[in-house]
Design a protein around this motif. Structure first.
Motif, PDB file in Angstrom:
ATOM      1  N   GLU A 150      26.675  11.325   3.797  1.00 50.64           N
ATOM      2  CA  GLU A 150      25.163  11.365   4.143  1.00 50.64           C
ATOM      3  C   GLU A 150      24.437  10.020   3.479  1.00 50.64           C
ATOM      4  N   ARG A 151      23.290   9.833   4.117  1.00 46.30           N
ATOM      5  CA  ARG A 151      22.481   8.937   3.390  1.00 46.30           C
ATOM      6  C   ARG A 151      22.017   9.204   2.163  1.00 46.30           C
ATOM      7  N   GLU A 152      22.030   8.388   1.265  1.00 50.77           N
ATOM      8  CA  GLU A 152      21.571   8.659  -0.195  1.00 50.77           C
ATOM      9  C   GLU A 152      20.598   7.751  -0.569  1.00 50.77           C
ATOM     10  N   GLY A 153      19.546   8.256  -1.397  1.00 51.51           N
ATOM     11  CA  GLY A 153      18.415   7.466  -1.956  1.00 51.51           C
ATOM     12  C   GLY A 153      18.972   6.485  -2.980  1.00 51.51           C
ATOM     13  N   VAL A 154      18.620   5.387  -3.086  1.00 47.91           N
ATOM     14  CA  VAL A 154      18.978   4.459  -4.073  1.00 47.91           C
ATOM     15  C   VAL A 154      18.011   4.066  -5.204  1.00 47.91           C
ATOM     16  N   ALA A 155      16.915   3.569  -4.475  1.00 51.26           N
ATOM     17  CA  ALA A 155      15.651   3.194  -5.580  1.00 51.26           C
ATOM     18  C   ALA A 155      14.583   3.259  -4.600  1.00 51.26           C
ATOM     19  N   CYS A 156      13.379   3.805  -5.370  1.00 54.45           N
ATOM     20  CA  CYS A 156      11.908   3.836  -4.839  1.00 54.45           C
ATOM     21  C   CYS A 156      11.065   3.124  -5.688  1.00 54.45           C
ATOM     22  N   SER A 157      10.096   2.274  -5.056  1.00 55.95           N
ATOM     23  CA  SER A 157       8.901   1.897  -5.869  1.00 55.95           C
ATOM     24  C   SER A 157       7.679   2.414  -5.268  1.00 55.95           C
ATOM     25  N   SER A 158       7.059   3.228  -5.835  1.00 52.09           N
ATOM     26  CA  SER A 158       5.826   4.012  -5.495  1.00 52.09           C
ATOM     27  C   SER A 158       4.872   3.349  -4.948  1.00 52.09           C
ATOM     28  N   SER A 159       3.794   3.823  -4.372  1.00 52.54           N
ATOM     29  CA  SER A 159       2.760   2.906  -3.574  1.00 52.54           C
ATOM     30  C   SER A 159       1.913   2.349  -4.627  1.00 52.54           C
ATOM     31  N   THR A 160       1.853   2.602  -5.882  1.00 52.89           N
ATOM     32  CA  THR A 160       0.947   1.956  -6.870  1.00 52.89           C
ATOM     33  C   THR A 160       1.886   1.015  -7.437  1.00 52.89           C
ATOM     34  N   SER A 161       3.199   0.921  -7.209  1.00 49.82           N
ATOM     35  CA  SER A 161       4.312   0.175  -7.969  1.00 49.82           C
ATOM     36  C   SER A 161       4.336   0.615  -9.420  1.00 49.82           C
ATOM     37  N   LEU A 217       0.866  -1.307   0.174  1.00 47.39           N
ATOM     38  CA  LEU A 217      -0.065   0.158   0.242  1.00 47.39           C
ATOM     39  C   LEU A 217       0.770   1.294   0.079  1.00 47.39           C
ATOM     40  N   TYR A 218       2.216   1.132   0.186  1.00 45.89           N
ATOM     41  CA  TYR A 218       2.988   2.166   0.437  1.00 45.89           C
ATOM     42  C   TYR A 218       4.158   2.336  -0.375  1.00 45.89           C
ATOM     43  N   ALA A 219       4.903   3.467  -0.511  1.00 50.28           N
ATOM     44  CA  ALA A 219       6.143   3.753  -1.180  1.00 50.28           C
ATOM     45  C   ALA A 219       7.013   3.254  -0.464  1.00 50.28           C
ATOM     46  N   ILE A 220       7.948   2.408  -0.841  1.00 51.50           N
ATOM     47  CA  ILE A 220       9.082   1.727  -0.339  1.00 51.50           C
ATOM     48  C   ILE A 220      10.491   2.093  -1.072  1.00 51.50           C
ATOM     49  N   ALA A 221      11.400   2.716  -0.316  1.00 57.38           N
ATOM     50  CA  ALA A 221      12.778   2.846  -0.752  1.00 57.38           C
ATOM     51  C   ALA A 221      13.623   2.133  -0.325  1.00 57.38           C
ATOM     52  N   TRP A 222      14.974   2.114  -1.010  1.00 56.74           N
ATOM     53  CA  TRP A 222      16.190   1.659  -0.473  1.00 56.74           C
ATOM     54  C   TRP A 222      17.070   2.995  -0.511  1.00 56.74           C
ATOM     55  N   PHE A 223      17.711   3.096   0.903  1.00 55.79           N
ATOM     56  CA  PHE A 223      18.977   4.018   0.823  1.00 55.79           C
ATOM     57  C   PHE A 223      20.223   3.430   1.055  1.00 55.79           C
ATOM     58  N   ARG A 224      21.236   4.035   1.248  1.00 54.96           N
ATOM     59  CA  ARG A 224      22.452   3.817   1.563  1.00 54.96           C
ATOM     60  C   ARG A 224      23.226   4.769   2.319  1.00 54.96           C
ATOM     61  N   GLN A 225      24.110   4.217   3.111  1.00 59.23           N
ATOM     62  CA  GLN A 225      24.958   5.339   3.865  1.00 59.23           C
ATOM     63  C   GLN A 225      26.341   4.509   4.198  1.00 59.23           C
ATOM     64  N   ALA A 226      27.326   5.161   3.337  1.00 59.10           N
ATOM     65  CA  ALA A 226      28.762   4.997   3.664  1.00 59.10           C
ATOM     66  C   ALA A 226      29.443   5.571   4.721  1.00 59.10           C
ATOM     67  N   PRO A 227      30.508   5.054   5.244  1.00 59.68           N
ATOM     68  CA  PRO A 227      31.289   5.805   6.369  1.00 59.68           C
ATOM     69  C   PRO A 227      31.676   7.251   5.967  1.00 59.68           C
ATOM     70  N   PHE A 249      19.646   0.611   3.694  1.00 58.48           N
ATOM     71  CA  PHE A 249      18.213   0.718   4.503  1.00 58.48           C
ATOM     72  C   PHE A 249      16.970   0.589   3.711  1.00 58.48           C
ATOM     73  N   CYS A 250      15.972  -0.119   3.875  1.00 55.67           N
ATOM     74  CA  CYS A 250      14.969   0.254   3.484  1.00 55.67           C
ATOM     75  C   CYS A 250      14.078   0.995   4.467  1.00 55.67           C
ATOM     76  N   ALA A 251      12.923   1.624   3.549  1.00 57.94           N
ATOM     77  CA  ALA A 251      12.277   2.651   4.417  1.00 57.94           C
ATOM     78  C   ALA A 251      10.821   2.875   3.805  1.00 57.94           C
ATOM     79  N   VAL A 252       9.818   3.255   4.550  1.00 55.94           N
ATOM     80  CA  VAL A 252       8.464   3.334   4.023  1.00 55.94           C
ATOM     81  C   VAL A 252       8.012   4.910   4.322  1.00 55.94           C
ATOM     82  N   ASP A 253       7.345   5.344   3.542  1.00 56.28           N
ATOM     83  CA  ASP A 253       6.540   6.430   3.207  1.00 56.28           C
ATOM     84  C   ASP A 253       5.086   6.240   3.365  1.00 56.28           C
ATOM     85  N   TYR A 254       4.360   6.586   4.344  1.00 52.49           N
ATOM     86  CA  TYR A 254       3.054   6.550   4.525  1.00 52.49           C
ATOM     87  C   TYR A 254       2.180   7.438   3.752  1.00 52.49           C
ATOM     88  N   GLY A 255       2.651   8.494   3.360  1.00 48.97           N
ATOM     89  CA  GLY A 255       1.808   9.369   2.496  1.00 48.97           C
ATOM     90  C   GLY A 255       1.606  10.430   3.445  1.00 48.97           C
TER      91      GLY A 255
END
Length: 129
Positions: free
Chosen positions: A42-53, A29-39, A91-97
């Motif tokens: 800053e944390r960087e957005g890598v990829a996202c799948s929207s709520s509708t996919s 039901l929600y947008a899910i993304a992958w982020f990464r952080q190297a030593p 990291f994976c993360a969720v955006d509830y909107g």
């Protein structure tokens, strides 16, 4: 709660598949993304799948190499042609909107950590020979 798995050590040019599973809510039901952080970075957005996919967004640094997908178990990140600079905690993360209307700037929104509400603990990916 989000839980990542699939990290590890891989040689340059190799592949890894990360998975993100959730408990307590329906991921589809929600947008899910992958982020990464190297030593030291800053944390960087890598990829996202929207709520509708129906929409997927990628950082320029991973386009053509990484693929985000969903299945019944959760959200996956297939990483091919890995480079040493891909080394990071992922990291994976969720955006509830709510979500903004689709536009040319949607990628900027969906790859920004500010958009996300809950995060997993992360999984280490190390690319080294």
């Amino acid at each position: 709660q989000l839980v990542e798995s699939g990290g590890g050590l891989v040689q340059p040019g190799g592949s890894l598949r990360l998975s993100c599973a959730a408990s307590g809510f329906t991921m589809s039901l929600y947008a899910i993304a992958w982020f990464r952080q190297a030593p030291g970075k800053e944390r960087e957005g890598v990829a996202c799948s929207s709520s509708t996919s129906s929409s997927k967004y990628y950082a320029d640094s991973v386009k053509g190499r990484f693929t985000i997908s969903r299945d019944s178990a959760g959200v996956n990140l297939q990483m091919n042609s890995l480079k040493p600079e891909d080394t990071a905690v992922y990291f994976c993360a969720v955006d509830y909107g709510p979500y903004p209307p689709e536009s040319d700037s949607s990628g900027t929104y969906y790859l920004s950590s500010n958009a996300y509400d809950d995060w997993g603990q992360g999984t280490q990916v190390t690319v080294s020979s």
